[in-house]
Enzyme design. Structure first.
Site, mmCIF file in Angstrom:
data_model
loop_
_atom_site.group_PDB
_atom_site.id
_atom_site.type_symbol
_atom_site.label_atom_id
_atom_site.label_comp_id
_atom_site.label_asym_id
_atom_site.label_seq_id
_atom_site.Cartn_x
_atom_site.Cartn_y
_atom_site.Cartn_z
ATOM 1 N N ASP A 247 0.855 -1.179 0.000
ATOM 2 C CA ASP A 247 0.000 0.000 0.000
ATOM 3 C C ASP A 247 0.895 1.233 0.000
ATOM 4 O O ASP A 247 1.664 1.453 0.940
ATOM 5 C CB ASP A 247 -0.919 0.017 1.227
ATOM 6 C CG ASP A 247 -1.789 1.258 1.269
ATOM 7 O OD1 ASP A 247 -2.643 1.401 0.369
ATOM 8 O OD2 ASP A 247 -1.609 2.094 2.179
ATOM 9 N N GLU A 331 -1.637 -1.319 -6.127
ATOM 10 C CA GLU A 331 -2.860 -0.689 -6.607
ATOM 11 C C GLU A 331 -2.566 0.121 -7.854
ATOM 12 O O GLU A 331 -1.485 0.716 -7.982
ATOM 13 C CB GLU A 331 -3.445 0.212 -5.519
ATOM 14 C CG GLU A 331 -4.808 0.780 -5.842
ATOM 15 C CD GLU A 331 -5.367 1.628 -4.714
ATOM 16 O OE1 GLU A 331 -6.507 2.099 -4.832
ATOM 17 O OE2 GLU A 331 -4.651 1.809 -3.706
ATOM 18 N N ASP A 422 -3.330 1.629 6.808
ATOM 19 C CA ASP A 422 -2.446 1.201 5.730
ATOM 20 C C ASP A 422 -2.230 -0.310 5.717
ATOM 21 O O ASP A 422 -2.195 -0.929 4.648
ATOM 22 C CB ASP A 422 -1.108 1.924 5.849
ATOM 23 C CG ASP A 422 -1.253 3.437 5.720
ATOM 24 O OD1 ASP A 422 -2.203 3.869 5.041
ATOM 25 O OD2 ASP A 422 -0.428 4.173 6.297
#
Length: 465
Positions: A247, A331, A422
């Site tokens: 992340d 991501e 996170d």
């Protein structure tokens, strides 16, 4: 109702040749007139080989530095002149000018007495400048970039590209793993600082020589190399590949699903006071003076230090991740949209946020993960950007409300689990990434090699092949 204006017609054939010859000064194609012109093909890599860039710093002699300064200036002038030629030909005559025509125009430029200094530079380097211009137009026509701009001496990077005929590459018998590099129009080899050894028997496809704003010279060799694939990494006691979810954030640069966090170095903030002091000092100096140039060099060296520290940190971190894991999940971030400037209220706050995002260098991190996974036989899974990784409970998969950026911990209303924002996002990304990984793995034959990049947006295409 008014009629719509007709689009101007493109001039072709004999009329275009006449305009190029008489108006633009482009001579007709004389060599191999009877043979059809074939488009140049890019270098094709061998199966299992990868293109890798080896970058080294070198210290030129006074004569070499003078010749390189002429080369950088000539490349910049030829690029701008080619841009003016192609733009003017289209705007004034509706004639399309390509790479071959600009090369023939280059011959005429070199024959003019007032441009005799172009002959002091290797012709292959100048042709490569025109090829870079042609590539810039190609990206523009495909919608991948804006219209090419003119290069400026104080703004553009000083660079020159040498193809195989533009340099001499001889292995140094006294120092294994190093070579003697002699550029065209130069008589002495470069004094290179070899920070690592080169592959035995490797000959570069091309060389790029650059000079940054701090006055440092670098030579980059593009070499075709066969990379040794790393052994597969599995979870202890199973045949399931080891995966890690990443992340990307600003409080911590990267958070892994096991709770490990890489601190954001905030290099620009660390050196902000020193940069501000130097910028104020630069503003007080007279333009064109030696004192102003000294201060500018200090600022450039400080920015070079920031870039070097950031690059080294990202290289070490991404290499460790690729070595320790078989599947890496990130991501799909739209960094360009995140960096869009704000207007009106909150403009200054958004500007500070943009600076922090730029300092994080997410794009460089993702780029390194992509090519290192390709080199070493790992798989990079890119989860859809709209996947609710932050507000989804990793324990019960319940979807909560949107969270403000200031909220670092939250409690699930369904199972009452307390989550670090996170870490929870990294766990959700890993789980979603493995779901996509097994979908693609199940749809492909077992003997087929797993793709190095699995993107959620391209999942239908991967499942169809």
């Amino acid at each position: 109702m008014e009629e719509s204006a007709e689009k101007p017609k493109v001039v072709k054939g004999a009329q275009a040749k006449r305009i190029k010859r008489e108006e633009l000064g482009i001579e007709d194609r004389r060599k191999h007139e009877g043979r059809k012109a074939n488009p140049l093909k890019s270098h094709a890599k061998e199966a299992g080989a990868h293109h890798r860039v080896y970058r080294f710093r070198f210290y030129p002699t006074e004569t070499q530095a003078e010749q390189l300064a002429k080369t950088f200036g000539a490349c910049r002038w030829v690029y701008n002149e080619g841009l003016s030629l192609r733009s003017g030909a289209w705007e004034q005559h509706r004639v399309s000018v390509g790479f071959a025509e600009t090369c023939r125009a280059l011959t005429g430029w070199k024959q003019a007495e007032e441009r005799a200094w172009l002959k002091e530079v290797s012709s292959t380097v100048l042709q490569q400048a025109l090829r870079h211009l042609d590539q810039a137009f190609t990206r523009f026509f495909k919608g991948l970039a804006k219209y090419p701009k003119r290069r400026k001496k104080q703004r553009s990077r000083d660079a020159a590209t040498y193809v195989r005929t533009g340099f001499r590459w001889v292995e140094d018998p006294e120092r294994p793993g190093t070579v003697l590099i002699t550029l065209a129009k130069q008589s002495e080899p470069l004094d290179v600082r070899w920070s690592r050894t080169l592959p035995a028997g490797a000959v570069p496809i091309r060389l790029s020589v650059t000079r940054d704003r701090a006055g440092r010279y670098f030579v980059s060799a593009l070499i075709e190399e066969r990379m040794a694939v790393l052994p597969a990494v599995f979870l202890p006691g199973s045949q399931e590949p080891k995966a890690v979810g990443l992340d990307l954030g600003l409080a911590s640069l990267v958070t892994l699903d096991d709770g490990t966090k890489l601190d954001h170095p905030r290099l620009l903030k660390r050196y902000a006071e020193k940069l501000a002091r130097l910028q104020r000092e630069l503003h007080k100096k007279v333009r064109g003076s030696r004192n102003r140039e000294k201060v500018r060099q200090k600022i450039a060296r400080l920015y070079a230090l920031i870039s070097d520290v950031r690059r080294d940190m990202l290289d070490q971190f991404t290499t460790r991740l690729v070595r320790e894991n078989q599947v890496l999940v990130v991501e799909d971030l739209s960094i360009a949209n995140l960096l869009r400037s704000a207007r009106g209220k909150g403009k200054r706050r958004k500007a500070r946020l943009n600076q922090t995002i730029s300092d994080a260098a997410w794009g460089e991190l993702l780029q390194r993960l992509r090519y290192k996974c390709k080199w070493y036989g790992r798989t990079l899974v890119i989860v859809d950007r709209f996947f609710p990784s932050t507000r989804r409970c990793s324990a019960c998969h319940a979807k909560g409300a949107k969270l403000d950026l200031s909220v670092r911990e939250w409690t699930c209303t369904e199972c009452h689990a307390v989550h670090d924002r996170d870490v929870n996002a990294a766990v959700n990304l890993r789980n979603e990434g493995m779901r996509l990984y097994w979908l693609v793995a199940a749809a492909q034959p077992s003997e087929k090699k797993k793709p190095t990049v699995i993107k959620a947006a391209d999942l239908k295409e991967l499942l169809a092949t």
